[in-house]
Structures are given as C-alpha cells and as structure tokens.
Motif scaffolding. Structure first.
Motif, short mmCIF file in Angstrom:
data_model
loop_
_atom_site.label_atom_id
_atom_site.label_comp_id
_atom_site.label_asym_id
_atom_site.label_seq_id
_atom_site.Cartn_x
_atom_site.Cartn_y
_atom_site.Cartn_z
N TYR A 224 15.33 39.88 -25.15
CA TYR A 224 14.39 40.63 -25.97
C TYR A 224 15.08 41.37 -27.10
O TYR A 224 16.29 41.61 -27.09
CB TYR A 224 13.61 41.62 -25.11
N SER B 141 20.03 41.91 -23.47
CA SER B 141 18.88 42.62 -22.89
C SER B 141 18.94 42.66 -21.37
O SER B 141 18.52 43.64 -20.76
CB SER B 141 17.57 41.99 -23.37
N PRO C 275 10.41 45.13 -21.50
CA PRO C 275 11.15 44.45 -22.58
C PRO C 275 10.14 43.79 -23.51
O PRO C 275 9.23 43.09 -23.06
CB PRO C 275 11.98 43.40 -21.82
N SER C 276 10.29 44.04 -24.79
CA SER C 276 9.25 43.64 -25.74
C SER C 276 9.82 42.91 -26.94
O SER C 276 10.99 43.05 -27.28
CB SER C 276 8.49 44.88 -26.24
N ILE C 277 8.94 42.12 -27.55
CA ILE C 277 9.23 41.52 -28.84
C ILE C 277 8.37 42.22 -29.89
O ILE C 277 7.16 42.37 -29.71
CB ILE C 277 8.91 40.01 -28.83
N SER D 276 4.88 41.81 -24.54
CA SER D 276 5.71 41.78 -23.34
C SER D 276 4.94 41.15 -22.20
O SER D 276 3.70 41.09 -22.23
CB SER D 276 6.15 43.20 -22.94
#
Length: 406
Positions: free
Chosen positions: A6, A62, A80-82, A165
């Motif tokens: 991520y 990550s 955890p994100s984009i 996410s």
C-alpha cells in the motif's frame, strides 16, 4: 487473501475519541510514539488530525510497517489504503485494480462507501452501485453479499482525496504510552515483571526499567536477559530507558548482619528505597512491579505491607490478582516467556533464604536495619547507575540463538 503493497495507512484512534478537550495531547503523543516505532522508515510522513492518522509510506515496505504498527498502544485499528483522486473514472480504475489483486474467484464481496465530503458528485448509495457494477463488469460471476462478505472493499471520500481499502487490522488498543505519566518498572528478569510493564504501557504509562545487578553473584547473561526482555517491550513505544543498579554491596551487607529469615524483606525494602529515589531523580510518578499475591514469600499481603512502608509513592502491581497460568499466557502472547525462563538467575533468586518470613514484623525489621548503613549504601548505588536506551533492535544475538534451540 493477498496483501497489497500500500501507499498509505489510515489509523483509527478508538479510546482516544472519548478524551474531549484532552484529545489533541493524546493524538500528539500517539504520533510521536508511531514515529519512534517506525524510525527505521524515515521516508514515512505522519499526518495526525482529530479523527484519523494518515501514514504516507513513500515507498516503505507496507507489510513491515503493518507488523510494527500492530504493537503501538493507542491504535484501535487501521486500514492500509490506496489514495485515489476524487474522480469517478479514477475510483473505478482503482477498485478494479484492487480486485484483480485480491480476488481468487471464490470470494463474495460488497462495496462500503462513506462520504465526509458531501459535495462529492455521488451519494454513498450511488457510489456503492457505481463501483459494485465496475467489479461485476470485471468478474461477471462474482457473488454480491451484504452480510459478512469475504471482501468488504471500503471507499472513503474525504476532503483531500478518496481512500480505498479492504482490510481492517486490529491494533493494540489502550492509551498512547506517555499520556499517563512515567513509572519505574522493577524488572527482575522473570516472567511476571515484563507482563506488568506491558499492562502499564497499555494504560499510557511510560516505563523505565530498573534492574538490580549483583556481580559476581549474578552473571552478565542475567543482565543481558533483563535487557533482552526490555527489548521485547520496546516495540510498543519505540524505546525504553534501562537503569542498571549496582546491588552487590547491599546484598552482601544484608547477608552479613541480618538473620536469614529477614533477608528477603530487607532486600526488597532496599530495592524499593532505591527505586523510589530513582523515581525522584527521573521525574517518575509511580513504581511498578510484577508481584502476584501469594506467589512467593515476599508477595504475601503481610510482606507487601512491611516492604511498602519505606515509600509514600504509589506502588502499582498490574498482575497482583492474576494466577501464574494467566501471567504465562500473556507472557507468551507478548513473546517474553521463552526469554524469561532462560536459566540465568537474578539477585533475588541467588540470595533467597531457605526459610523466608512470610509475616515479617516491622519492629524486627527496624531493629535489623539499624545494623546497616542505609544512606551510605544508597548514595553509592545511586552514584553508579548505568542508564542505556533499549530498542527492539537491541535484542542480543545470544538470545536469538537460544530461541532457535527451543
């Protein structure tokens, strides 16, 4: 299910959300602790606001960051994100890309969209439909399931950007270490005191580990074991100060002039006096130890009263009402148990009398302590303290080799 590498991690605070006017101070302390825990990743940028903390990874691994973040007290959970531009075509592309990475052909899914930016072109319901259709266009046979889907792809539309996410990873909970003040942890090297330190940190106490060493009666391995146990606790905050107290003279004098039955009581009183003095020097508020009621002779209520009498400072015993099996279970969870049972004895064990008093009488304690130069011994011990900073990377090679043999 596969984890992506991520670009950003969104942190949720949990209990911190209830702190009202004090919330800002708690969040600032948490940000400092996260920064300390992730110090080996200097490229990470941390932005902490009232509702969330965002970690911009900037190429950091990550998965390694996730492992470390799970131990930081004050974090309820994180995703955890984009990060994606707030444009429908960009969101569709990102959702399809993410599903290509994680969908194996058997999972069910749903889209959960939320908007904190209410000026966004679509409502949450419309966005659910738009992005859900994008997934179905990609995988026509995929199953949509509103309750307990295998993949819950979350889309959050905030003022600055959109965040995608599919994981919510549980954090350690509790309060950020340092928000409740500082305490001195009497760390012996056994099973109980590291667990006591863990529980204290979970409630926001910044601990400093106080360890009594009596060379040549105690070995370098025993001292290193105490440092290694401290290193096991360090990931919960980043680093811990380790204070080595020279205790040989004190124990030799006690053994020389005090009857055997009172060795343990007077030894523990000297330890508490010294810890109280260190607490004063180091701006500590409380003393912590790993005493558990009835476990050994110095841990009966009568002994605790006799030992506590030397200080007016609060002595907190986080594991006092736990039985040994409960303490061992926590020690295993926090990975201190195998270290704690290494066969390197501390000063309490080596100088333990064969028949210690379980109900010591204070009048006798006073009588025997008159034979000791208490002030002189304390001054000499305090003048020769050794203080070092322990991090998770301080764990010794010898410890790792020992664990490999288990």
């Amino acid at each position: 299910m596969k984890r992506l590498n991520y670009s950003e991690i969104m942190v949720r605070y949990g209990e911190l959300s209830t702190k009202g006017k004090n919330r800002k101070g708690f969040i600032m302390q948490l940000a400092q602790n996260v920064r300390s825990t992730l110090q080996e990743f200097p490229m990470i940028k941390i932005k902490a606001d009232r509702d969330r903390m965002h970690l911009l990874l900037n190429g950091a691994d990550s998965q390694a960051v996730i492992e470390k973040l799970q131990k930081v007290f004050g974090i309820q959970n994180f995703s955890p994100s984009i990060r994606v531009p707030k444009e429908i075509p960009a969101l569709i592309d990102a959702v399809q890309m993410m599903m290509k990475e994680i969908y194996t052909g058997v999972e069910s899914f749903k889209i959960t969209a939320k908007r904190s930016d209410h000026d966004f072109v679509q409502t949450s319901e419309e966005l659910n439909l738009t992005l859900g259709n994008a997934v179905i266009d990609l995988f026509p046979d995929i199953k949509v399931q509103m309750k307990r889907p295998d993949i819950n792809l979350r889309v959050e539309i905030r003022l600055d950007a959109a965040y995608l996410s599919y994981e919510t990873i549980q954090g350690a909970g509790g309060l950020p270490v340092g928000t409740s003040g500082r305490g001195m942890l009497m760390l012996s090297g056994g099973i109980d005191s590291p667990v006591a330190g863990y529980f204290a940190m979970k409630r926001g106490v910044e601990i400093e580990a106080v360890h009594f060493a009596s060379p040549p009666y105690t070995s370098e391995q025993a001292l290193q074991k105490a440092k290694d146990l401290t290193a096991k606790l360090a990931p919960y905050v980043g680093s811990i100060q380790f204070i080595e107290v020279p205790f040989t003279e004190v124990q030799e004098e006690i053994k020389k002039v005090v009857p055997q039955g009172y060795w343990m009581t007077i030894t523990r009183r000297m330890m508490l006096r010294l810890t109280d003095a260190i607490c004063q020097l180091r701006n500590g508020l409380i003393i912590l130890n790993g005493e558990s009621l009835g476990q050994v002779a110095s841990q009966t209520l009568q002994s605790m009263v006799a030992i506590n009498e030397v200080t007016n400072r609060p002595v907190v015993r986080p594991v006092a009402t736990m039985d040994k099996l409960e303490i061992i279970e926590v020690a295993q969870q926090i990975d201190t148990f195998e270290l704690a049972i290494q066969p390197f004895e501390d000063c309490c064990t080596i100088f333990a009398p064969p028949q210690p008093k379980t109900r010591p009488k204070l009048e006798k304690v006073y009588l025997y302590e008159e034979r000791l130069d208490i002030e002189g011994m304390m001054q000499r011990a305090l003048a020769n303290l050794k203080i070092s900073t322990i991090t998770a990377s301080s764990l010794s090679q010898n410890t790792e080799e020992f664990e490999d043999l288990l």
